[in-house]
Design a protein around this motif. Structure first.
Motif, PDB file in Angstrom:
ATOM      1  N   ASP A   1      11.703 104.497  32.014  1.00 19.06           N
ATOM      2  CA  ASP A   1      13.497 104.904  32.086  1.00 19.06           C
ATOM      3  C   ASP A   1      13.555 103.975  33.227  1.00 19.06           C
ATOM      4  O   ASP A   1      12.594 104.214  34.597  1.00 19.06           O
ATOM      5  N   ILE A   2      14.429 102.626  33.020  1.00 21.60           N
ATOM      6  CA  ILE A   2      14.230 101.332  34.529  1.00 21.60           C
ATOM      7  C   ILE A   2      15.280 102.142  34.804  1.00 21.60           C
ATOM      8  O   ILE A   2      16.671 101.126  33.400  1.00 21.60           O
ATOM      9  N   VAL A   3      16.009 102.169  36.083  1.00 21.82           N
ATOM     10  CA  VAL A   3      17.329 102.205  36.365  1.00 21.82           C
ATOM     11  C   VAL A   3      18.071 101.322  37.297  1.00 21.82           C
ATOM     12  O   VAL A   3      17.135 101.469  38.608  1.00 21.82           O
ATOM     13  N   GLY A   4      18.722 100.797  36.799  1.00 23.68           N
ATOM     14  CA  GLY A   4      19.366 100.076  38.345  1.00 23.68           C
ATOM     15  C   GLY A   4      18.699  99.131  39.267  1.00 23.68           C
ATOM     16  O   GLY A   4      19.153  98.987  39.683  1.00 23.68           O
TER      17      GLY A   4
ATOM     18  N   ASP B   1      19.778  93.803  38.690  1.00 26.67           N
ATOM     19  CA  ASP B   1      20.982  95.793  38.339  1.00 26.67           C
ATOM     20  C   ASP B   1      20.085  95.691  36.215  1.00 26.67           C
ATOM     21  O   ASP B   1      20.731  96.143  35.792  1.00 26.67           O
TER      22      ASP B   1
ATOM     23  N   THR C   1      18.441  97.748  33.546  1.00 23.04           N
ATOM     24  CA  THR C   1      18.602  99.822  33.318  1.00 23.04           C
ATOM     25  C   THR C   1      18.079  99.111  31.901  1.00 23.04           C
ATOM     26  O   THR C   1      18.537  98.699  30.238  1.00 23.04           O
TER      27      THR C   1
ATOM     28  N   SER D   1      15.540 101.602  28.574  1.00 26.86           N
ATOM     29  CA  SER D   1      14.166 102.770  28.621  1.00 26.86           C
ATOM     30  C   SER D   1      14.116 102.438  26.867  1.00 26.86           C
ATOM     31  O   SER D   1      14.231 101.901  26.410  1.00 26.86           O
TER      32      SER D   1
ATOM     33  N   GLY E   1      16.874 100.538  43.071  1.00 29.97           N
ATOM     34  CA  GLY E   1      16.828 101.219  42.063  1.00 29.97           C
ATOM     35  C   GLY E   1      15.131 102.075  42.052  1.00 29.97           C
ATOM     36  O   GLY E   1      14.632 101.907  42.620  1.00 29.97           O
TER      37      GLY E   1
ATOM     38  N   ARG F   1      18.890  90.336  33.680  1.00 23.42           N
ATOM     39  CA  ARG F   1      19.537  90.797  33.346  1.00 23.42           C
ATOM     40  C   ARG F   1      20.174  91.353  32.625  1.00 23.42           C
ATOM     41  O   ARG F   1      19.086  90.387  31.330  1.00 23.42           O
TER      42      ARG F   1
END
Length: 255
Positions: free
Chosen positions: A10-13, A29, A31, A33, A66, A217
């Motif tokens: 999980d790569i979050v923010g 930013d 995100t 998964s 993040g 992004r």
């Protein structure tokens, strides 16, 4: 594909950049998964930050903003459970193929214990008869197979591929695409593949994450929901390719 052997990523923010006097923004930013055992392709133009994302998952860098998780635990540095295969095989020229493959176990103090695993990894990638040769004696495709064996010997839960086939000729590239899929099915690891080749992403991945030019992004996530092997002349393949290029072209216009 879902596997208990693969890890959940999980790569979050995540936002990231490099200090060049001012911060050069690379990721904006982001995100993303990947489920255990899933094959996810990160597709975007050269210089868009795809390799930076892999470095963050590998634990070679920490995001400025993040967090990156493996199985719910934040990634704080490199670990044998996450293997990384580069575009260049990066084999040590003074070590034999077997000695290169054994670098991971040796670093973990298991070089003598894991001899069978080293031999099994060589067998797995079709290099059982080449363990005693030096890298200079290998073709480009064989060298990349050795790099795969080096990553596989530690039995990682996640394998990170940074354009590993990008410098190979088209026939060798097609053969190794098949090998990657075979290894993925057999071993059950989670795969994150960086590429800027649309056809390669469709051939290999369960899901494709489309990234914008730098700072990257997420533009869109596309599921590839027809069975492998995938034929580039199949109407579903052609339509998906067209849809991906439409997203990429529209993004370029918007910028």
């Amino acid at each position: 594909m879902v596997s208990e052997r693969g890890g959940a990523v999980d790569i979050v923010g995540v936002s990231h950049g490099f200090d060049t006097g001012s911060i050069l923004s690379v990721l904006d930013d982001v995100t993303i998964s990947a489920r255990p055992g899933e094959f996810v392709a990160l597709l975007g133009p050269s210089g868009s930050g795809k390799s930076t994302l892999l470095r963050l998952v590998a634990g070679l860098d920490r995001p400025l903003v993040g967090e990156v998780y493996l199985d719910g635990a934040p990634i704080r540095g490199p670990h044998w459970t996450r293997g990384l295969v580069f575009q260049d095989p990066t084999l040590l020229p003074w070590r034999t193929v077997r000695q290169n493959v054994g670098l991971g176990p040796q670093a973990r103090g298991r070089g003598a214990v894991d001899v069978d695993k080293i031999d099994a990894a060589l067998e797995l990638v079709g290099l059982a008869d080449f363990g005693g040769v030096l890298p200079a004696q290998l073709s480009g495709g064989m060298a990349q197979r050795a790099a795969l064996a080096r990553a596989l010997v530690n039995e990682p839960r996640v394998l990170l591929f940074d354009e590993p086939l990008g410098r190979l000729d088209s026939l060798t590239r097609r053969d190794l695409q098949g090998e990657l899929l075979r290894l993925w099915r057999d071993r059950g690891f989670t795969a994150l593949l960086v590429t800027h080749d649309v056809d390669e992403a469709i051939v290999l991945a369960d899901r494709i994450v489309l990234l914008s030019p730098r700072p990257a992004r997420v533009l869109e996530e596309v599921s590839v929901d027809f069975d492998r092997p995938r034929d580039p002349t199949d109407p579903r393949f052609v339509e998906l390719r067209r849809a991906i290029f439409d997203v990429i072209d529209n993004s370029a216009v918007e910028r």
